[in-house]
Design a protein around this motif. Structure first.
Motif, PDB file in Angstrom:
ATOM      1  N   VAL A 132       0.840  -1.207   0.000  1.00  0.00           N
ATOM      2  CA  VAL A 132       0.000   0.000   0.000  1.00  0.00           C
ATOM      3  C   VAL A 132       0.873   1.255   0.000  1.00  0.00           C
ATOM      4  CG1 VAL A 132      -1.664   1.350   1.347  1.00  0.00           C
ATOM      5  CG2 VAL A 132      -1.973  -1.126   1.095  1.00  0.00           C
ATOM      6  N   LEU A 133       1.892   1.276   0.856  1.00  0.00           N
ATOM      7  CA  LEU A 133       2.784   2.434   0.911  1.00  0.00           C
ATOM      8  C   LEU A 133       3.555   2.577  -0.402  1.00  0.00           C
ATOM      9  CD1 LEU A 133       4.139   2.023   4.562  1.00  0.00           C
ATOM     10  CD2 LEU A 133       2.345   3.587   3.752  1.00  0.00           C
ATOM     11  N   TRP A 134       3.926   1.443  -0.998  1.00  0.00           N
ATOM     12  CA  TRP A 134       4.615   1.471  -2.293  1.00  0.00           C
ATOM     13  C   TRP A 134       3.701   2.066  -3.363  1.00  0.00           C
ATOM     14  CZ3 TRP A 134       3.770  -0.233  -7.176  1.00  0.00           C
ATOM     15  CH2 TRP A 134       4.862  -0.313  -8.038  1.00  0.00           C
ATOM     16  N   GLU A 135       2.429   1.677  -3.372  1.00  0.00           N
ATOM     17  CA  GLU A 135       1.502   2.193  -4.381  1.00  0.00           C
ATOM     18  C   GLU A 135       1.290   3.694  -4.232  1.00  0.00           C
ATOM     19  OE1 GLU A 135      -1.248  -1.655  -5.537  1.00  0.00           O
ATOM     20  OE2 GLU A 135      -1.902  -0.400  -3.861  1.00  0.00           O
ATOM     21  N   LEU A 136       1.260   4.194  -3.007  1.00  0.00           N
ATOM     22  CA  LEU A 136       1.161   5.643  -2.801  1.00  0.00           C
ATOM     23  C   LEU A 136       2.395   6.345  -3.367  1.00  0.00           C
ATOM     24  CD1 LEU A 136      -0.274   5.736   0.843  1.00  0.00           C
ATOM     25  CD2 LEU A 136      -1.456   6.477  -1.242  1.00  0.00           C
ATOM     26  N   PHE A 137       3.570   5.751  -3.156  1.00  0.00           N
ATOM     27  CA  PHE A 137       4.804   6.328  -3.688  1.00  0.00           C
ATOM     28  C   PHE A 137       4.819   6.231  -5.219  1.00  0.00           C
ATOM     29  CE2 PHE A 137       9.325   6.033  -4.909  1.00  0.00           C
ATOM     30  CZ  PHE A 137       9.764   7.250  -4.403  1.00  0.00           C
ATOM     31  N   PHE A 138       4.329   5.133  -5.751  1.00  0.00           N
ATOM     32  CA  PHE A 138       4.239   4.933  -7.200  1.00  0.00           C
ATOM     33  C   PHE A 138       3.394   6.047  -7.833  1.00  0.00           C
ATOM     34  CE2 PHE A 138       2.009   2.780 -10.812  1.00  0.00           C
ATOM     35  CZ  PHE A 138       3.117   2.499 -11.608  1.00  0.00           C
ATOM     36  N   LEU A 139       2.242   6.327  -7.252  1.00  0.00           N
ATOM     37  CA  LEU A 139       1.393   7.410  -7.737  1.00  0.00           C
ATOM     38  C   LEU A 139       2.125   8.745  -7.681  1.00  0.00           C
ATOM     39  CD1 LEU A 139      -1.957   6.342  -6.044  1.00  0.00           C
ATOM     40  CD2 LEU A 139      -1.663   6.698  -8.504  1.00  0.00           C
ATOM     41  N   GLU A 140       2.820   8.974  -6.586  1.00  0.00           N
ATOM     42  CA  GLU A 140       3.570  10.224  -6.427  1.00  0.00           C
ATOM     43  C   GLU A 140       4.646  10.377  -7.500  1.00  0.00           C
ATOM     44  OE1 GLU A 140       6.820  11.961  -3.286  1.00  0.00           O
ATOM     45  OE2 GLU A 140       5.116  10.856  -2.468  1.00  0.00           O
ATOM     46  N   GLN A 141       5.356   9.281  -7.770  1.00  0.00           N
ATOM     47  CA  GLN A 141       6.434   9.325  -8.766  1.00  0.00           C
ATOM     48  C   GLN A 141       5.903   9.658 -10.162  1.00  0.00           C
ATOM     49  OE1 GLN A 141      10.222   8.171  -8.389  1.00  0.00           O
ATOM     50  NE2 GLN A 141       9.405   9.530  -6.845  1.00  0.00           N
ATOM     51  N   LEU A 142       4.659   9.287 -10.430  1.00  0.00           N
ATOM     52  CA  LEU A 142       4.073   9.556 -11.739  1.00  0.00           C
ATOM     53  C   LEU A 142       3.273  10.854 -11.767  1.00  0.00           C
ATOM     54  CD1 LEU A 142       3.050   5.953 -12.802  1.00  0.00           C
ATOM     55  CD2 LEU A 142       4.950   7.312 -13.642  1.00  0.00           C
ATOM     56  N   GLY A 143       3.368  11.622 -10.676  1.00  0.00           N
ATOM     57  CA  GLY A 143       2.736  12.940 -10.648  1.00  0.00           C
ATOM     58  C   GLY A 143       1.314  12.964 -10.152  1.00  0.00           C
ATOM     59  N   TYR A 144       0.892  11.881  -9.466  1.00  0.00           N
ATOM     60  CA  TYR A 144      -0.486  11.806  -8.986  1.00  0.00           C
ATOM     61  C   TYR A 144      -0.527  11.559  -7.481  1.00  0.00           C
ATOM     62  CZ  TYR A 144      -1.351  11.171 -13.974  1.00  0.00           C
ATOM     63  OH  TYR A 144      -1.385  11.329 -15.324  1.00  0.00           O
ATOM     64  N   GLY A 145       0.294  12.258  -6.741  1.00  0.00           N
ATOM     65  CA  GLY A 145       0.388  12.032  -5.309  1.00  0.00           C
ATOM     66  C   GLY A 145      -0.908  12.349  -4.575  1.00  0.00           C
ATOM     67  N   VAL A 146      -1.176  11.559  -3.534  1.00  0.00           N
ATOM     68  CA  VAL A 146      -2.305  11.807  -2.637  1.00  0.00           C
ATOM     69  C   VAL A 146      -1.777  12.628  -1.470  1.00  0.00           C
ATOM     70  CG1 VAL A 146      -4.094  10.735  -1.228  1.00  0.00           C
ATOM     71  CG2 VAL A 146      -3.335   9.615  -3.338  1.00  0.00           C
ATOM     72  N   ASP A 147      -2.402  13.774  -1.193  1.00  0.00           N
ATOM     73  CA  ASP A 147      -1.889  14.706  -0.192  1.00  0.00           C
ATOM     74  C   ASP A 147      -2.482  14.407   1.181  1.00  0.00           C
ATOM     75  OD1 ASP A 147      -0.921  16.763   1.304  1.00  0.00           O
ATOM     76  OD2 ASP A 147      -1.748  18.371   0.072  1.00  0.00           O
ATOM     77  N   MET A 148      -1.661  13.789   2.029  1.00  0.00           N
ATOM     78  CA  MET A 148      -2.077  13.509   3.400  1.00  0.00           C
ATOM     79  C   MET A 148      -1.202  14.250   4.401  1.00  0.00           C
ATOM     80  SD  MET A 148      -3.144   9.463   3.236  1.00  0.00           S
ATOM     81  CE  MET A 148      -1.822   8.908   2.168  1.00  0.00           C
ATOM     82  N   SER A 149      -0.683  15.395   3.971  1.00  0.00           N
ATOM     83  CA  SER A 149       0.201  16.171   4.842  1.00  0.00           C
ATOM     84  C   SER A 149      -0.552  17.041   5.828  1.00  0.00           C
ATOM     85  CB  SER A 149       1.124  17.055   3.995  1.00  0.00           C
ATOM     86  OG  SER A 149       0.364  17.982   3.223  1.00  0.00           O
ATOM     87  N   GLU A 150      -1.757  17.476   5.457  1.00  0.00           N
ATOM     88  CA  GLU A 150      -2.553  18.338   6.329  1.00  0.00           C
ATOM     89  C   GLU A 150      -4.000  18.321   5.878  1.00  0.00           C
ATOM     90  OE1 GLU A 150      -0.841  22.222   5.869  1.00  0.00           O
ATOM     91  OE2 GLU A 150      -1.847  22.571   3.945  1.00  0.00           O
ATOM     92  N   CYS A 151      -4.878  18.804   6.747  1.00  0.00           N
ATOM     93  CA  CYS A 151      -6.297  18.887   6.424  1.00  0.00           C
ATOM     94  C   CYS A 151      -6.529  19.993   5.396  1.00  0.00           C
ATOM     95  CB  CYS A 151      -7.116  19.160   7.689  1.00  0.00           C
ATOM     96  SG  CYS A 151      -8.880  19.408   7.398  1.00  0.00           S
ATOM     97  N   ALA A 152      -7.282  19.700   4.358  1.00  0.00           N
ATOM     98  CA  ALA A 152      -7.553  20.675   3.307  1.00  0.00           C
ATOM     99  C   ALA A 152      -8.394  21.843   3.808  1.00  0.00           C
ATOM    100  CB  ALA A 152      -8.273  19.996   2.145  1.00  0.00           C
ATOM    101  N   VAL A 153      -9.095  21.653   4.938  1.00  0.00           N
ATOM    102  CA  VAL A 153      -9.980  22.705   5.464  1.00  0.00           C
ATOM    103  C   VAL A 153      -9.323  23.464   6.604  1.00  0.00           C
ATOM    104  CG1 VAL A 153     -12.222  23.181   6.526  1.00  0.00           C
ATOM    105  CG2 VAL A 153     -12.028  21.414   4.761  1.00  0.00           C
ATOM    106  N   THR A 154      -8.815  22.746   7.613  1.00  0.00           N
ATOM    107  CA  THR A 154      -8.289  23.399   8.826  1.00  0.00           C
ATOM    108  C   THR A 154      -6.781  23.587   8.792  1.00  0.00           C
ATOM    109  OG1 THR A 154      -7.933  21.318  10.010  1.00  0.00           O
ATOM    110  CG2 THR A 154     -10.144  22.299  10.133  1.00  0.00           C
ATOM    111  N   MET A 155      -6.086  22.939   7.861  1.00  0.00           N
ATOM    112  CA  MET A 155      -4.622  22.942   7.752  1.00  0.00           C
ATOM    113  C   MET A 155      -3.943  22.203   8.906  1.00  0.00           C
ATOM    114  SD  MET A 155      -4.618  24.421   4.963  1.00  0.00           S
ATOM    115  CE  MET A 155      -5.682  25.491   4.014  1.00  0.00           C
TER     116      MET A 155
END
Length: 237
Positions: A132-155
């Protein structure tokens, strides 16, 4: 021209009478295909098994040519997959993803992470977590990263619980709870949580499956590998 590199065997298929087209994820030259002579010989067949790493020399008159490969075994792995169903399914899942990479574009860190998963010797839960972690990195490497760094509403970067399927950005439990039926739940292990049961792993596979389909497979008019269904069956039994 020629170059030397190491590569993970992805596939080999017949080409002509005795040669094969060998497809590799190389460390420094990305997904690469070359002609392997006598690939079905008694010496070569055990080497050219998916998941094995080989050291190779690629030679061609011009860079745009197919080229020929001479090789030797660098790191054997095929033996560890023989009696381990989960490892086989994970290997085939990785291969199916890697075969859609653009050819001859370098992804050295993806090579390293793929090697690490193939060398993994722990239990099936941690192996699927690694996928699962590899697939998230795979998406990121191809320019389709999922952003789980912060909340899109509250930051806020704490208590993140859901992902928006529209934006690919995370929201906190408080923000997402009223809309949870329309959101994708984030498994706890993504943030280092110790809860690693089959339900959490299925959440992880559902999360990456959604974005793999949306951003890669559907635009390319491809289907996800049938081996993904096998992973879900393993977790359901």
């Amino acid at each position: 021209m020629n170059f030397e590199d190491i590569g993970i065997v992805l596939s080999v298929r017949k080409y002509g009478e005795r040669a094969g087209l060998l497809e590799l994820l190389s460390k420094n030259h990305g997904r690469h295909v070359g002609l392997a002579r006598n690939y079905q010989s008694k010496n070569n067949q055990p080497i050219l098994q998916p998941g094995n790493t080989i050291s190779f020399i690629w030679k061609a008159r011009l860079s745009e040519h197919l080229g020929t490969l001479t090789f030797e075994l660098d790191r054997p792995r095929s033996g560890k997959f023989i009696n381990n169903r989960v490892s086989i399914v994970v290997l085939q899942t990785l291969v199916s993803h890697l075969r859609i990479l653009p050819e001859r574009e370098s992804f050295p860190e993806l090579f390293n992470r793929t090697s690490s998963i193939l060398d993994f010797t722990g239990d099936y839960s941690n192996l699927i977590k690694g996928l699962v972690l590899w697939e998230l990195f795979f998406l990121e490497q191809l320019g389709y990263g999922v952003d789980m760094s912060e909340c899109a509403v509250t930051m806020s970067n704490t208590d993140l619980k859901y992902i928006s399927p529209r934006t690919g950005r995370a929201v906190t439990k408080e923000v997402g709870e009223p809309y949870k039926s329309k959101l994708i739940e984030i498994p706890e292990f993504i943030f280092g949580g110790s809860n690693l049961n089959d339900l959490e792993l299925k959440k992880g596979l559902l999360l990456t499956e959604f974005f793999l389909k949306r951003d890669l497979y559907v635009p390319l008019q491809l289907n996800l590998s049938k081996f993904r269904d096998s992973l879900n069956q393993i977790l359901s039994n």
